[in-house]
Design a protein around this motif. Structure first.
Motif, PDB file in Angstrom:
ATOM      1  N   HIS A   1       0.875  -1.171   0.000  1.00 57.89           N
ATOM      2  CA  HIS A   1       0.000   0.000   0.000  1.00 57.89           C
ATOM      3  C   HIS A   1       0.912   1.220   0.000  1.00 57.89           C
ATOM      4  O   HIS A   1       1.931   1.223   0.693  1.00 57.89           O
TER       5      HIS A   1
ATOM      6  N   ILE B   1      -4.345  -3.949   5.882  1.00 53.94           N
ATOM      7  CA  ILE B   1      -5.753  -4.300   5.736  1.00 53.94           C
ATOM      8  C   ILE B   1      -6.543  -4.067   7.023  1.00 53.94           C
ATOM      9  O   ILE B   1      -7.619  -3.463   7.015  1.00 53.94           O
TER      10      ILE B   1
ATOM     11  N   ILE C   1      -6.992  -0.325   7.933  1.00 55.34           N
ATOM     12  CA  ILE C   1      -7.835   0.345   6.922  1.00 55.34           C
ATOM     13  C   ILE C   1      -9.297  -0.022   7.154  1.00 55.34           C
ATOM     14  O   ILE C   1     -10.193   0.827   7.081  1.00 55.34           O
ATOM     15  N   ILE C   2      -9.533  -1.287   7.461  1.00 53.67           N
ATOM     16  CA  ILE C   2     -10.921  -1.696   7.715  1.00 53.67           C
ATOM     17  C   ILE C   2     -11.451  -0.964   8.955  1.00 53.67           C
ATOM     18  O   ILE C   2     -12.573  -0.457   8.954  1.00 53.67           O
TER      19      ILE C   2
ATOM     20  N   GLN D   1     -11.036  -1.186   1.880  1.00 55.42           N
ATOM     21  CA  GLN D   1      -9.860  -2.055   1.943  1.00 55.42           C
ATOM     22  C   GLN D   1      -9.471  -2.646   0.586  1.00 55.42           C
ATOM     23  O   GLN D   1      -8.351  -3.101   0.412  1.00 55.42           O
ATOM     24  N   ASP D   2     -10.428  -2.674  -0.364  1.00 51.04           N
ATOM     25  CA  ASP D   2     -10.122  -3.248  -1.678  1.00 51.04           C
ATOM     26  C   ASP D   2      -9.677  -2.166  -2.665  1.00 51.04           C
ATOM     27  O   ASP D   2      -9.556  -2.425  -3.851  1.00 51.04           O
TER      28      ASP D   2
ATOM     29  N   THR E   1     -12.430   2.624   8.094  1.00 48.47           N
ATOM     30  CA  THR E   1     -13.561   2.854   7.188  1.00 48.47           C
ATOM     31  C   THR E   1     -14.862   2.276   7.739  1.00 48.47           C
ATOM     32  O   THR E   1     -15.906   2.912   7.696  1.00 48.47           O
TER      33      THR E   1
END
Lengths: 293, 791, 162
Positions: free
Chosen positions: B81, B322, B325-326, B407-408, B329
């Motif tokens: 990332h 991941i 970030i999850i 996350q995607d 959000t």
């Protein structure tokens, strides 16, 4: 997690077992193995030899008489717990056994093994200590009795010598004027307690004459406290129970660990002391009452 | 069959003890034990293997010096990332230094695990012990560094915002700040990790069986690391004894070292992780420290929300960002924040790596948001459900764009949902409005009770894709292959239900294979509640393709139009004239023009029997065989949602916390098999109760995990669970996939920390800002808040 | 040094086996690897999870907390021995299937053996007693709800038909 190698003997008689033990300073006795085998698998213990006494049928008994309950070295917790006569002669034993781990462990683990493992978090050592019981130990040079008061030296340390086998534990019978109770708080059902308390109360003429309690998981050895002084009038009152809690806490030096702080353990000591003293007192009164009527 | 409570086809085998898990395979394989660092942070000064070499039964010992080529490089950073500027991964075997207790140092292959463990005890390693960094606070202090070249222990700093949150908070009529923490837990499947590999020197092919959540990911990694062509490597996922996220991490050092050793030694090699190893050398999750600033109006409406958090990523970052970030959000849940900013730092510590555990960052995000909602309600003296309802996204606002990147890498746009309806169901299910009278009754008898709720939205079914291959045999049996793996979710049952409906065949005739790269080499993996959405959709599409082909062939054979045909119970028949029919197995025969007959049925397809001799036996746009293969690749995730409520009783004396009632309202779109979905919810709730009240990873200041056993890491038994879990479903189909599905696997665990904090706070009357919470900690809080005199 | 092997008789599911194993071989490993009865699973090897539970003379015990060399006097029953004589699923197995009492299946053999013995002792448990009966076994998938239901269903299936 696999045990390190060891030699293995499975003697058919106690005499043979004692001989092997005497000849091998690095040997350990295997009975139920419910505490020993995890230690072996984690390699926290690595004896050079295991002496498996499971083949010595003569050690597998639970005998009860007016004096008390005699538990042979091969009697499993489940057998002792299920023995109606033993429950009658000394009810505290059964009350405590129900709290030992889970039934599956009690099917294999032995009561005598639990005593000599001398774990400060275990139920049975406290019961033995509170009741002033004893263990009979044998070695190739003879037999002796060790009183509970002399048995528990430190954490996981008993006064048995390496060549001795505990062949029997003796739990004195409940006196006609006594009552007993047991309670503990554990994180999960079947776990070692955060704090456990056994109580023994005697009455005379409707008044309390003796209150003693035993504590597990509070200090690193089973600890018995005499609380009689908290009941000067011989009756159970909220104030007396508070005093009993004070006395207990003063006599104990609770440890902190990842599951419970020392102050929380103090809180449990008070709460459980109150509960078991009340219950043991009621038990004593009901037994005396039954005797009278 | 879709929507029915079909009993699982997996069970018969598993109930007879005929499951095949990794350790059950390849008897006689050499066995492995791994020497692991006893120190949290140390330099390796010297490694002496001499005492081991002569031990009978030891076949090989590997250290870093024995690795070469790609194997000597650090393990892959799976999900790079741009914000992960200081990503670090470990070596398969430690090179020069170790950064957590449990890091692999040497790899012993022996005739048995017993002997391999004996050998470990003989390896002499001299370490220069370095001071460790343990916990978020120590990482932030940064007076010690985990990696010398990573300043401040900061692996990544990432920021996202919508609107000007700071200004909105400043201008809001009311403001609050909260400081929150969540501790570490772990997936802790009953089966640990395991890998067995066999190298076939004759065909130059490597067979790897691994207890993984991604066979295709592992296959690619093994091929790359061992310098093999992809076609030389088969990865097969046998029965897997639970995953819950930890097994999506790959390749584990052992997943590479086992095949490497199998190739080098010419004998099969097996690694079966034991429980202690699982605690100290797999992965953990959840540890975060959070700070929330919020501004709101008199109704409790959010005007601005600003969140900072510090995420403990352990010693390395193989799974990228991941999890945080999850958190950053999915924190928003079913609410409209109006203005939102979030910034997180992902921090190195000298502890086990952090990779997704069921929920994957969502439980922490939901905890932050729901603690905030409760704090607003308490501040305004409002009912907690009202404050939430005030902030809900309304049913007519979908698709709803939160304005963030998920996350995607795709926009965070909720596809559908009905949060007000969900809340009404939950209130009814738990008895929210009746609770006060229950509380009064309980109080009268000296009991202390509390109620809490928590809401979440879960992005499920992330891409990039999944596929399915369907093959109808001449017997009429239907063989389905999907690429993602199973760890107990009942994929073989659920996807057979989909095929039975879509293709029109008896359920019993359908057999589904999962996670075998020989059968389906293109797949991603089982994580993020994506199996039903992704593979379910792919299976439906492949079944539709198979059906279309069957109808084409049958139309020709029966000389009718395709539109007049239907498939019922494995027979292609004329609508309204079911006597005119042909079995699907026969269509399979006809689909494959033969030169050689192998049985009576296949004679039908041989060259002197069928075919228009003026045309090629296979038309230009056709392929032989009655098969279908398709892939589903969604534009973006679909968003499931739910709400939990719990009633707890806290013991006034012992501080024990008991669950009196647990209620779940759950919306995962259309259900394929309600039996399986409810099972997933039960299991998630149990893990949630564990995570809220019992489980934590207890590291001491030296970085030693103090409770690396089932004695001290307290997963709930049956007796720690409530007598019932009350479940109500809401079905808001997703418009994004052919079956209207949303994922269900993780949901049960997501709101647990939040819902228990809410209920315990309600019972006790003081704020709960740290989870999990034990009776001992609850007692300490009572002391702090003066609700109790010290004993 | 070669580790000495002990000849051990293991009677499992009514079949007598002779194996030669080192003294330290855990019964769980002997069942799984020497006898290839891999239905008994190993989840913790320290006696807490219950996955390895087998019946020893009809009583549930942890096979990871017994040595194979100590097991020769007993009749052992593993999950492979729980089917009915005609080969159909036994009542506890059948109940698990009907009630969705398993997911990944790893802990399941330990539950099946424990419940089989538990229902011998208490053929008609209440829900609370069913919960107690399985309280020494860990499951990470099911949350136990459907396992409790399976215990109650198994009791129904075992009950003599009126």
């Amino acid at each position: 997690m696999k045990p390190a190698p060891f030699e293995f003997v499975r003697p058919a008689s106690l005499a043979e077992a004692l001989e092997v033990l005497a000849a091998n300073p690095d040997a350990k006795v295997l009975a139920g193995g419910q505490s020993l085998i995890p230690l072996l698998s984690m390699r926290l213990a690595a004896p050079g030899m295991l002496v498996d006494i499971n083949g010595i049928g003569e050690l597998s008994y639970v005998r009860s008489d007016r004096e008390g309950v005699r538990v042979g070295a091969l009697a499993r917790h489940a057998e002792v717990e299920g023995d109606a006569r033993a429950r009658e002669v000394q009810p505290l034993l059964g009350l405590a056994l129900r709290q030992v781990a889970h039934p599956t462990i009690r099917n294999r683990g032995t009561t005598v093994g639990s005593v000599v493992h001398a774990d400060g978090s275990a139920e049975i050592p406290v019961v033995l200590a509170l009741l002033n019981g004893r263990v009979a130990v044998a070695s190739s040079s003879g037999r002796r009795d060790i009183a509970a008061a002399d048995l528990f030296l430190g954490p996981m340390e008993s006064s048995l010598k390496h060549d001795e086998i505990a062949v029997e534990a003796f739990f004195p019978a409940i006196e006609h004027d006594a009552g007993v109770a047991f309670d503990e708080v554990a994180r999960r059902n079947g776990d070692y307690a955060l704090c456990g308390v056994a109580a023994h109360v005697r009455v005379s003429g409707g008044r309390i004459v003796s209150v003693r309690t035993g504590y597990l998981s509070v200090c690193d050895v089973p600890t018995v406290v005499d609380l009689t002084a908290a009941f000067p009038d011989g009756v159970v009152t909220p104030a007396a129970l508070d005093d009993a809690g004070d006395l207990a806490v003063a006599a104990l030096d609770p440890v902190s660990d990842i599951h419970a702080s020392a102050v929380y353990r103090c809180r449990l000591v008070r709460t459980l002391t109150r509960r078991v003293v009340v219950a043991a007192h009621e038990h004593a009164m009901s037994r005396v009452g039954a005797e009278v009527s | 069959m879709i929507g029915e409570k079909v009993q699982r086809v997996e069970d018969e085998r598993l109930l007879r003890g005929q499951g095949r898990y990794v350790d059950d395979l390849v008897p006689g394989a050499l066995e492995v034990a791994v020497l692991r660092s006893p120190h949290a942070h140390a330099r390796i000064v010297e490694l002496d293997l001499d005492p081991v070499l002569d031990v009978e039964g030891v076949v090989a010992v590997y250290t870093y010096d024995d690795l070469s080529g790609p194997m000597a490089e650090p393990l892959p950073l799976l999900i790079p990332h741009p914000a992960l500027t200081q990503g670090r991964t470990q070596y398969a075997l430690a090179k020069d230094e170790v950064n957590y207790v449990g890091e692999a140092v040497a790899f012993v292959v022996a005739e048995s695990r017993y002997v391999a463990e004996d050998a470990l005890a003989l390896i002499r390693v001299t370490y220069e012990v370095l001071p460790p960094v343990v916990g978020v606070d120590a990482a932030r202090r940064a007076d010690r560094l985990v990696h010398d070249d990573v300043p401040g222990n900061v692996a990544a700093r990432m920021e996202q915002s919508v609107g000007d949150a700071a200004a909105a908070i400043e201008a809001a009529p009311h403001r609050l700040s909260l400081d929150l923490t969540v501790e570490r837990s772990a997936s802790m499947p009953m089966e640990g990790r395991g890998t067995v590999a066999r190298w076939d020197p004759d065909t130059k092919r490597l067979h790897v069986w691994s207890s993984t959540q991604t066979s295709t990911g592992l296959r690619a990694a093994v091929a790359a690391k061992l310098g093999l062509d992809l076609v030389q490597v088969d990865v097969i996922t046998p029965d897997v004894g639970g995953g819950f996220g930890v097994k999506i991490m790959h390749p584990w050092p052992e997943e590479l070292l086992v095949p490497m050793a199998a190739m080098a030694l010419g004998r099969p090699v097996k690694f079966t992780e034991d429980r202690r190893e699982h605690f100290i050398s797999s992965a953990h999750e959840r540890g975060q420290v959070q700070h929330v600033d919020v501004g709101f109006d008199d109704e409790g409406r959010l005007l601005g929300l600003s969140v900072q958090f510090w995420h403990d990523n352990g010693a390395y970052t193989p799974y990228g960002l991941i999890v945080p970030i999850i958190t950053s959000t999915q924190l928003l849940g079913p609410y409209k924040p109006r203005a939102y900013s979030v910034v997180f730092e992902s921090l190195y510590t000298n502890t086990v790596i952090v990779t997704p555990y069921r929920g994957a960052g969502r439980p922490q995000g939901v905890y932050a948001m729901e603690r905030t909602m409760d704090a607003i309600a308490a501040y305004l003296g409002k009912d907690r459900t009202e404050v939430r309802a005030t902030n809900f996204i309304q049913p007519d606002e979908f698709p709803y764009d939160q304005g963030l990147t998920f996350q995607d890498g795709r926009p965070l746009i909720y596809d559908s949902g009905d949060y007000p309806a969900s809340l009404e169901k939950l209130k009814a299910l738990v008895g929210w409005d009746e609770f006060e009278s229950f509380r009064q009754e309980a109080r009268a008898s000296g009991r202390r009770v509390g109620i809490g709720l928590a809401c979440y939205v879960e992005g499920t079914g992330v891409g990039p894709y999944e596929g399915a291959h369907i093959h109808v045999e001449t017997s009429g049996k239907v063989k389905v292959a999907i690429g993602l793996t199973s760890q107990g979710q009942g994929h073989q049952t659920a996807f057979a239900q989909v095929v039975a409906d879509e293709l029109g065949v008896p359920f019993e005739d359908v057999e589904v294979t999962t996670g075998d790269t020989r059968r389906m080499p293109y797949a991603v993996g089982t994580f993020a509640s994506r199996a039903a959405v992704m593979s379910g959709s792919a299976v439906a599409l492949a079944a539709r393709q198979t059906r279309a082909k069957a109808l084409r062939i049958a139309a020709e054979a029966l000389e009718v139009s395709e539109e007049d045909l239907e498939i019922v119970d494995g027979q292609v028949q004329v609508k309204g004239a079911p006597a005119t029919k042909v079995a699907l197995g026969t269509i399979a025969v006809l689909s494959n023009p033969l030169r050689y007959a192998f049985d009576e049925a296949s004679k039908l397809a041989t060259q002197f029997t069928v075919g228009d001799t003026s045309k090629p036996p296979i038309a230009d746009d056709e392929e032989p065989g009655l098969e279908g293969k398709d892939f589903y690749s969604p534009e973006r995730s679909t968003f499931a949602s739910g709400m939990h409520a719990v009633i707890v009783e806290t013991d006034p004396d012992t501080c024990e916390i008991k669950v009196l009632k647990y209620a779940v309202v759950h919306d995962c779109g259309n259900l394929i098999n309600p039996l399986i979905v409810e099972g997933q919810i039960h299991g998630g709730v149990a893990q949630g109760i564990g995570g809220a009240l019992y489980e934590r990873m207890a590291y001491d200041e030296h970085g030693q995990l103090q409770n690396a056993s089932f004695m001290d890491f307290l997963m709930p038994y049956s007796t720690e669970m409530p007598a019932t879990i009350d479940i109500d479903h809401l079905e808001t189909p997703s418009p994004l996939n052919p079956l209207g599905l949303k994922g269900a696997g993780e949901a049960g665990v997501i709101p647990s920390a939040a819902v228990f904090a809410s209920a315990i706070e309600d019972a006790e009357g003081f704020p709960i800002h740290a989870m999990p919470i034990s009776p001992s900690e609850l007692y300490d809080l009572r002391l702090q808040h003066g609700h109790e005199e010290p004993s | 040094m070669t580790e000495p092997l002990h000849d051990v008789r293991l009677s499992v599911n009514g079949v007598v086996h002779q194996v030669a194993v080192p003294a330290r071989r855990l019964l769980s490993d002997a069942l799984r690897h020497d006898l290839r009865l891999t239905g008994t699973h190993v989840g913790c090897e320290h006696g807490v999870c219950g996955s390895c539970t087998v019946l020893v003379d009809g009583r549930p015990m942890r096979s990871c907390l017994m040595l194979a060399v100590s097991a020769s006097d007993y009749e052992i029953t593993t999950v492979e021995g729980l089917a009915d004589e005609d080969g159909s699923l036994g009542p506890v197995q059948q109940a698990f299937k009907e009630c969705h009492g398993l997911q990944c299946g790893f802990c399941t053999p330990g539950f099946l053996t424990t419940i089989t013995a538990g229902l011998e002792e208490n053929p008609s448990p209440t829900a609370e007693e069913a919960r107690e009966m399985i309280a020494g076994n860990l499951c990470r998938c099911t949350g136990y709800q459907n396992i409790v239901a399976s215990v109650l269903r198994a009791a129904e299936l075992k009950a003599p038909q009126p």
